[in-house]
Every structure is written in C-alpha cells, then in structure tokens.
Motif scaffolding. Structure first.
Motif, short mmCIF file in Angstrom:
data_model
loop_
_atom_site.label_atom_id
_atom_site.label_comp_id
_atom_site.label_asym_id
_atom_site.label_seq_id
_atom_site.Cartn_x
_atom_site.Cartn_y
_atom_site.Cartn_z
N ARG A 14 0.67 -1.21 0.10
CA ARG A 14 0.10 0.08 -0.11
C ARG A 14 0.88 1.15 0.01
O ARG A 14 0.75 2.01 -0.81
CB ARG A 14 -0.93 -0.28 1.26
N ARG A 54 1.17 4.45 -2.88
CA ARG A 54 0.97 5.78 -2.33
C ARG A 54 2.30 6.64 -2.95
O ARG A 54 2.08 7.86 -3.32
CB ARG A 54 0.91 5.94 -0.72
N GLU A 86 -6.03 -4.31 -3.71
CA GLU A 86 -5.64 -2.99 -3.20
C GLU A 86 -5.11 -2.03 -4.54
O GLU A 86 -5.42 -0.95 -4.34
CB GLU A 86 -4.69 -3.09 -2.03
N GLU A 146 -8.10 -0.58 -6.31
CA GLU A 146 -8.90 0.23 -5.50
C GLU A 146 -8.19 1.69 -5.17
O GLU A 146 -8.66 2.76 -5.49
CB GLU A 146 -9.18 -0.21 -3.88
N LEU A 147 -6.74 1.46 -4.96
CA LEU A 147 -5.92 2.82 -4.41
C LEU A 147 -5.78 3.64 -5.78
O LEU A 147 -6.11 4.74 -5.91
CB LEU A 147 -4.84 2.38 -3.95
N THR A 155 -7.42 3.42 -8.82
CA THR A 155 -8.68 3.90 -9.48
C THR A 155 -9.13 5.14 -8.79
O THR A 155 -9.60 6.21 -9.31
CB THR A 155 -9.95 2.70 -9.28
N ALA A 156 -8.95 5.24 -7.43
CA ALA A 156 -9.43 6.26 -6.58
C ALA A 156 -8.43 7.68 -6.80
O ALA A 156 -8.82 8.86 -6.68
CB ALA A 156 -9.27 6.05 -5.14
N ALA A 157 -7.10 7.20 -7.37
CA ALA A 157 -6.36 8.23 -7.75
C ALA A 157 -6.49 8.83 -9.32
O ALA A 157 -5.72 9.51 -9.79
CB ALA A 157 -4.98 8.18 -7.46
N SER A 158 -7.73 8.31 -9.81
CA SER A 158 -8.18 8.75 -11.38
C SER A 158 -7.25 8.02 -12.31
O SER A 158 -7.21 8.55 -13.46
CB SER A 158 -8.00 10.31 -11.53
#
Length: 383
Positions: A175, A179, A225, A228-229, A231-234
């Motif tokens: 994760r 980031r 993960e 999800e991560l 995709t959430a960051a575009s």
C-alpha cells in the motif's frame, strides 16, 4: 488486410541481471553495444525486403534488458531506420524502457531529441531493501530523481513499473509503494505480481525453501488494493495489470492484446503476423553469437516459425482480448473466424459466467472483478 504493425526492438544488455528476470538479457555479452545496434539495422532492412507486402508502423518499443544503456545517437539510428523501412507514423508512440540507475539529464534529453516520446521506468519498488533483494542496480532516490529528470527533459508520457508479491512483503508495505507512485503522478502505471520463472536465481531459492513469498490470499489482497487505490487516484485500469491517466494507455501493448501485427528485432525477440490467416509466429534465437552470425551472412535469424491452427488462434483471441477490462466483442470473433463464440467455447463460457468470472453485456464479454483476480483460471478454460 491489415497493413499496419508494431515494432519491438530488444536490447539484451544489462549492468547486472536481476534475480527474478527470465527475459533474454546478459551482463556479459560477446557483442559490443554498437555492433549489436548495427545488426539490428541490418535485420530491419532484410526483414522489410522479404515481407509479402509493405507494413506501416504505428508504434515502436525499445525493451530489454536495459535499452537506456544505448547512446541516444544509436536510438536515433533505429528510429530513422524504422521510418525509412516501415513508414513509421509521424505521430507514432515511441517508447524506451529505462533503468533509473542508467540515465542522466543529458541522456534523457538526447533520447527525447532522437524522437522517443514515451518513457517506461523500471522502478519495481521504492524500498531500497526490496531493490537489493531483487538485484536492482538503482536506489529509490535514484528512481525519483530519474522521474524528475525525465519530466525536465520534456517527457510528458512516463510510465512506472512496480512489482508486488515480493519476498517478505505484506499488504501494508505494498500500500505504501502505491502511495509513493501516486505522489509522482506518472501517466501510466504497470503493477505486476511477481512470477518466479524457471531458471532464475529466484527459482533456485524457491526450490531450496529460501524464498519467502506472500501466500495466495495476501497476493490477492495486494491485487485488489492496487485497483482500489489507483482507481481512486483517477487511474483507469484498462488491462489486468495496467493503469493509465486519460489518453495515456500503452498503444504498443494494446497491439499484442488485440492480436495485431508486430515485428520483433534483436536476440530473443518475438514476431506475429495475422496473414496468412489465422496467423504465424516466429522468434529470434536468444544466443547473441547465433543471432550475429546469421545476419553476417545476410540470413534472417528466425527460428520456431509456426503457422497457427484455427483452434489455437481462437483461444488466443479470447485470452489476450479478455486481458483488457473492456473485454471482447462477439461479432468481431465471428467476423474473424466465421463462427460464434457459443459454437466454439459455449460450454466453457457458460461455466465461467455461472461462476461469476465472466459477464455478458449484449454482444460484449468481459471479466468480472473476481474474474480479473482469477484471470489465469479463466484463460486456462480456453486452452
């Protein structure tokens, strides 16, 4: 008849071969880089002369190995020859794979001036301990610096490769890696699960019980993960392991997944042409000496030339096309092979849909989220 092709140029040289790598590469080559580059140009010329009909190139990809060991002038020579022999599109995507430990501000500016417009940085991890464990020759700091230098050199299309499922890695560590990459905001991210390939140092360690990898449940969690991560960051997940900002999908790799023509040059490179239908494949020998001797005699170094049979081509069309999350269109299958998917793979498709791994949306067939995680099971059903 499809008269377009992608071009792949394999550069097998490395500063040091990574412990997990099964690609054709060496840190102890009998051929010098300049001599090898000359052989590449010769192979391109001979191949262009024997094609049944001319092909125009839409993408060019320099992979390896470590293509960033080539001087920008040699890369420029390859691009010029591709333009001359294969009518390389003026708007072609031209990608160079680069190891962060082998680039400088001057070399990056040189690649950009030579015509490279897309950079793929093999970062793999932002953890120095993990990088050492993988046998990489760069540090996390050098990876960040290489990215910044590439931006300053004018690259507005940069991809970063990362690997998950590494020895000793847990979900929290992965994760944090995600980031870190999102902070840099590259245009493309490839996030691959580690595969232990036969013949590599990692395979030997695994045989000895000395390679402690995450179990399947943890590996699946890392995969989820990632989606999800990012995709959430575009980032758009357009393929199982590939994510892109709008307009930044890899055009070259989509040729592979859509079963388009591609010509490979260099030791170990693979090629595929759709004609004669349903397609033909061949590859070049891995051995640099064999590769060089063939071209010195003016003979193409291809081996394992294999015309595909209809059944294999149909399966290939499915498992390559389904790698892309938009899936495949049944009408295109019918147009290419003269049969419906139901006629050829009906029973397997029904089982996979019933298991929640595939979903039909009109004439469209795609992987479900669970199917993406278990994609190898899906693809195996067609073999």
């Amino acid at each position: 008849m499809d008269d377009t092709t992608a071009l792949y140029i394999h550069i097998p040289f490395c500063v040091r071969k990574c412990l997990y790598c099964a690609f054709t590469s060496t840190d102890d080559a009998p051929l010098g880089i300049e001599k090898y580059a000359a052989l590449l140009l010769r192979e391109m010329e001979v191949r262009a002369g024997v094609l049944a009909h001319p092909l125009g190139a839409t993408t060019l990809y320099l992979g390896g190995g470590t293509p960033s060991l080539l001087e920008p002038s040699l890369v420029g020579n390859v691009i010029e020859e591709a333009s001359r022999l294969f009518r390389l599109d003026p708007l072609a995507e031209i990608t160079l794979e680069a190891n962060p430990g082998t680039v400088t501000a001057a070399s990056l500016a040189g690649y950009r001036a030579a015509g490279v417009n897309r950079l793929s940085l093999g970062v793999q991890s932002f953890d120095d301990r993990m990088l050492a464990r993988l046998g990489r020759v760069h540090t996390a700091r050098e990876a960040r610096e290489a990215f910044a230098l590439a931006r300053r050199a004018g690259f507005d299309n940069i991809g970063i490769d990362l690997i998950h499922g590494l020895p000793g890695q847990d979900i929290n560590h992965w994760r944090e890696q995600l980031r870190e990459v999102v902070k840099l905001r590259p245009d493309h991210i490839s996030a691959y699960g580690l595969t232990v390939e036969e013949g590599t140092p990692f395979a030997r360690l695994e045989d000895q019980g000395a390679l402690m990898l995450p179990d399947e449940e943890v590996a699946a969690a890392m995969f989820e993960e990632t989606a999800e991560l990012l995709t959430a960051a575009s980032y758009d997940q357009y393929e199982i392991a590939n994510f892109a900002l709008p307009g930044c999908r890899s055009r070259h790799n989509q040729v592979y997944w859509r079963r388009g023509n591609y010509l490979g040059f260099g030791a170990g490179a693979h090629s595929f042409l759709r004609e004669p239908h349903p397609g033909i494949r061949w590859r070049n020998p891995d051995d640099l000496g064999t590769y060089g001797c063939s071209l010195a005699e003016g003979v193409l170094p291809e081996i394992d030339r294999t015309p595909l049979v209809q059944r294999d081509a149909m399966a290939e069309w499915l498992f390559l096309g389904l790698r892309m999350l938009e899936g495949v269109e049944e009408e295109r299958f019918r147009a290419e092979f003269g049969a419906s998917l139901a006629e050829v793979h009906g029973a397997a498709l029904e089982r996979l849909c019933a298991a929640g791994l595939l979903i039909r949306e009109g004439e469209h067939l795609r992987l479900t989220r669970r199917g993406v995680i278990l994609s190898n099971r899906v693809f195996g059903a067609f073999l």
